[in-house]
Design a protein around this motif. Structure first.
Motif, mmCIF file in Angstrom:
data_model
loop_
_atom_site.group_PDB
_atom_site.id
_atom_site.type_symbol
_atom_site.label_atom_id
_atom_site.label_comp_id
_atom_site.label_asym_id
_atom_site.label_seq_id
_atom_site.Cartn_x
_atom_site.Cartn_y
_atom_site.Cartn_z
ATOM 1 N N LEU A 53 46.223 45.589 22.753
ATOM 2 C CA LEU A 53 46.220 44.791 23.977
ATOM 3 C C LEU A 53 47.562 44.063 24.100
ATOM 4 O O LEU A 53 48.284 43.891 23.112
ATOM 5 C CB LEU A 53 45.060 43.797 23.957
ATOM 6 C CG LEU A 53 43.651 44.397 24.000
ATOM 7 C CD1 LEU A 53 42.592 43.301 23.965
ATOM 8 C CD2 LEU A 53 43.466 45.273 25.224
ATOM 9 N N PRO A 54 47.917 43.593 25.301
ATOM 10 C CA PRO A 54 49.283 43.105 25.545
ATOM 11 C C PRO A 54 49.649 41.756 24.937
ATOM 12 O O PRO A 54 50.823 41.518 24.650
ATOM 13 C CB PRO A 54 49.345 43.025 27.076
ATOM 14 C CG PRO A 54 47.927 42.849 27.518
ATOM 15 C CD PRO A 54 47.120 43.645 26.552
ATOM 16 N N ILE A 55 48.680 40.857 24.712
ATOM 17 C CA ILE A 55 49.026 39.478 24.326
ATOM 18 C C ILE A 55 48.601 39.188 22.891
ATOM 19 O O ILE A 55 47.427 39.341 22.537
ATOM 20 C CB ILE A 55 48.356 38.464 25.275
ATOM 21 C CG1 ILE A 55 48.797 38.719 26.721
ATOM 22 C CG2 ILE A 55 48.692 37.028 24.872
ATOM 23 C CD1 ILE A 55 48.021 37.920 27.748
ATOM 24 N N ILE A 56 49.561 38.772 22.053
ATOM 25 C CA ILE A 56 49.250 38.354 20.684
ATOM 26 C C ILE A 56 48.829 36.887 20.715
ATOM 27 O O ILE A 56 49.618 36.011 21.067
ATOM 28 C CB ILE A 56 50.459 38.530 19.749
ATOM 29 C CG1 ILE A 56 50.874 40.003 19.681
ATOM 30 C CG2 ILE A 56 50.136 38.014 18.351
ATOM 31 C CD1 ILE A 56 52.130 40.248 18.849
ATOM 32 N N THR A 196 38.786 40.002 26.822
ATOM 33 C CA THR A 196 38.533 40.968 25.759
ATOM 34 C C THR A 196 39.530 40.719 24.628
ATOM 35 O O THR A 196 40.738 40.624 24.862
ATOM 36 C CB THR A 196 38.690 42.413 26.269
ATOM 37 O OG1 THR A 196 37.660 42.688 27.222
ATOM 38 C CG2 THR A 196 38.573 43.420 25.128
ATOM 39 N N PHE A 197 39.014 40.607 23.416
ATOM 40 C CA PHE A 197 39.846 40.357 22.248
ATOM 41 C C PHE A 197 39.920 41.621 21.398
ATOM 42 O O PHE A 197 39.088 42.526 21.518
ATOM 43 C CB PHE A 197 39.283 39.192 21.430
ATOM 44 C CG PHE A 197 39.396 37.858 22.122
ATOM 45 C CD1 PHE A 197 40.431 36.986 21.843
ATOM 46 C CD2 PHE A 197 38.460 37.488 23.079
ATOM 47 C CE1 PHE A 197 40.542 35.767 22.493
ATOM 48 C CE2 PHE A 197 38.553 36.273 23.742
ATOM 49 C CZ PHE A 197 39.601 35.408 23.443
ATOM 50 N N GLN A 198 40.917 41.652 20.522
ATOM 51 C CA GLN A 198 41.118 42.824 19.674
ATOM 52 C C GLN A 198 41.655 42.406 18.314
ATOM 53 O O GLN A 198 42.537 41.554 18.209
ATOM 54 C CB GLN A 198 42.108 43.785 20.337
ATOM 55 C CG GLN A 198 42.337 45.084 19.566
ATOM 56 C CD GLN A 198 43.350 45.979 20.263
ATOM 57 O OE1 GLN A 198 44.371 45.492 20.769
ATOM 58 N NE2 GLN A 198 43.084 47.274 20.314
ATOM 59 N N VAL A 199 41.103 43.024 17.265
ATOM 60 C CA VAL A 199 41.564 42.776 15.897
ATOM 61 C C VAL A 199 42.414 43.962 15.457
ATOM 62 O O VAL A 199 41.973 45.112 15.491
ATOM 63 C CB VAL A 199 40.378 42.608 14.934
ATOM 64 C CG1 VAL A 199 40.891 42.380 13.496
ATOM 65 C CG2 VAL A 199 39.488 41.443 15.360
ATOM 66 N N LEU A 212 45.357 38.957 16.158
ATOM 67 C CA LEU A 212 44.284 38.830 17.131
ATOM 68 C C LEU A 212 44.937 38.884 18.498
ATOM 69 O O LEU A 212 45.790 38.055 18.816
ATOM 70 C CB LEU A 212 43.527 37.513 16.952
ATOM 71 C CG LEU A 212 42.322 37.314 17.887
ATOM 72 C CD1 LEU A 212 41.238 38.361 17.612
ATOM 73 C CD2 LEU A 212 41.741 35.917 17.738
ATOM 74 N N ARG A 213 44.568 39.898 19.279
ATOM 75 C CA ARG A 213 45.165 40.088 20.604
ATOM 76 C C ARG A 213 44.118 39.874 21.693
ATOM 77 O O ARG A 213 42.905 39.899 21.429
ATOM 78 C CB ARG A 213 45.780 41.476 20.726
ATOM 79 C CG ARG A 213 46.983 41.686 19.809
ATOM 80 C CD ARG A 213 47.786 42.900 20.209
ATOM 81 N NE ARG A 213 48.994 43.064 19.413
ATOM 82 C CZ ARG A 213 50.141 43.523 19.888
ATOM 83 N NH1 ARG A 213 50.254 43.861 21.174
ATOM 84 N NH2 ARG A 213 51.187 43.659 19.106
ATOM 85 N N VAL A 214 44.609 39.708 22.916
ATOM 86 C CA VAL A 214 43.717 39.439 24.037
ATOM 87 C C VAL A 214 44.325 40.062 25.300
ATOM 88 O O VAL A 214 45.551 40.232 25.386
ATOM 89 C CB VAL A 214 43.490 37.917 24.198
ATOM 90 C CG1 VAL A 214 44.778 37.205 24.583
ATOM 91 C CG2 VAL A 214 42.384 37.609 25.181
ATOM 92 N N ASN A 215 43.478 40.375 26.262
ATOM 93 C CA ASN A 215 43.974 41.044 27.473
ATOM 94 C C ASN A 215 44.450 40.077 28.557
ATOM 95 O O ASN A 215 45.191 40.467 29.454
ATOM 96 C CB ASN A 215 42.885 41.963 28.047
ATOM 97 C CG ASN A 215 41.671 41.199 28.554
ATOM 98 O OD1 ASN A 215 41.351 40.120 28.059
ATOM 99 N ND2 ASN A 215 40.984 41.754 29.540
ATOM 100 N N LEU A 216 44.017 38.810 28.481
ATOM 101 C CA LEU A 216 44.383 37.819 29.493
ATOM 102 C C LEU A 216 45.011 36.587 28.844
ATOM 103 O O LEU A 216 44.601 36.185 27.742
ATOM 104 C CB LEU A 216 43.142 37.386 30.287
ATOM 105 C CG LEU A 216 42.385 38.484 31.054
ATOM 106 C CD1 LEU A 216 41.105 37.917 31.644
ATOM 107 C CD2 LEU A 216 43.257 39.098 32.137
#
Length: 283
Positions: A53-56, A196-199, A212-216
């Motif tokens: 995802l784009p944002i760390i 939406t978060f991503q590990v 940990l990333r996030v879409n917004l």
């Protein structure tokens, strides 16, 4: 009437403490109960993976081979092997709104057949050995990432009550660790937000790395601070104490919106502790 000598009653052993066989039976029972609960639970577990995802939101690295008292360093090498098997199972997983992240739902059992080796484990507050040992470092990393987010931690176990090893290059405050055992002691968090978060995780030769990333873009940031860190002698023993606080900060104004105590530690020191040693906050 003369006084009667009253002898203290011996503490009755739990069924799991009677023998290795009763321990194995208890372990199977606990795992079966959790498995049945998972089947009938309405919980929607995170399992979808995607490109980054784009944002760390937050990132952290954790040294794999640490000096832990007189623990055999071969167990640390084995831990590195174990982490390398588990990492791809977590890496890239999305935690969408309403979903719950479960470590064991993603990783599954750590067995010899899957290539896992004997690593360091903790049993009854003491160092031990076990196949797949070292997975706690993985959930420690994930827990530290999640603490710096709005995600809700819904299952978290810790080796409360004992401080097993002297500090060695500590970056994370004492008390921020995790304890996991397949599958009944899990690490779980839920996404109650609209994002939406991503590990993301991977290994280098020396470190376990996570993001940990996030879409917004998020309106708030999160800081974890340690307060009142000190060692205290009580009788013949020393205890480690501290308080872990989570601050929620408004990014736009810099104002503290919330201050939450997430952990108070009172752990018995299990290694020789000199009175002249500096407190954790001075290390």
């Amino acid at each position: 009437m003369g006084k009667m000598d009253v002898k203290p009653t011996a503490k009755r052993k739990l069924f799991c403490e009677i023998s290795p066989l009763t321990y194995a039976i208890s372990l199977r029972k606990m795992r079966l109960i959790r498995h049945i609960k998972n089947i009938f639970s309405p919980t929607k577990f995170a399992k979808t993976k995607a490109a980054p995802l784009p944002i760390i939101l937050y990132k952290h690295t954790s040294l794999i081979r640490r000096r832990l008292g007189d623990v055999d360093m071969q167990l640390q090498d084995n831990k590195a092997a174990n982490l390398s098997i588990a990492a791809p199972k977590i890496n890239g997983v999305l935690v969408k709104p309403g979903e719950t992240f479960s470590f064991w739902q993603l990783v599954g059992p750590c067995t010899k057949g899957k290539g896992y080796k004997e690593g360091l484990t903790i049993s009854s507050g003491k160092p031990a050995r076990g196949i797949g040992g070292g997975m706690c470092q993985y959930t420690n990393l994930i827990h530290w990432l999640v603490l710096h987010s709005p995600l809700e931690i819904i299952e978290h176990h810790h080796h409360d009550g004992v401080d097993l090893f002297p500090d060695y290059g500590r970056k994370v405050p004492f008390g921020c660790g995790t304890s996991i055992v397949y599958n009944y002691l899990d690490y779980r968090f839920k996404n109650n937000s609209d994002s939406t978060f991503q590990v993301l995780t991977h290994l280098t030769q020396t470190h376990l790395c996570g993001e940990l990333r996030v879409n917004l873009a998020q309106e708030n940031s999160y800081h974890i601070i340690e307060e009142d860190a000190h060692f205290e002698q009580i009788g013949e023993h020393y205890f480690r104490k501290n308080t872990i606080v989570k601050q929620t900060i408004d990014k736009r104004t810099g104002r503290e919106l919330e201050r939450e105590i997430i952990k108070k530690s009172h752990a018995k020191v299990m290694y020789p502790y000199p009175v002249t040693s500096p407190s954790p906050s001075q290390k």
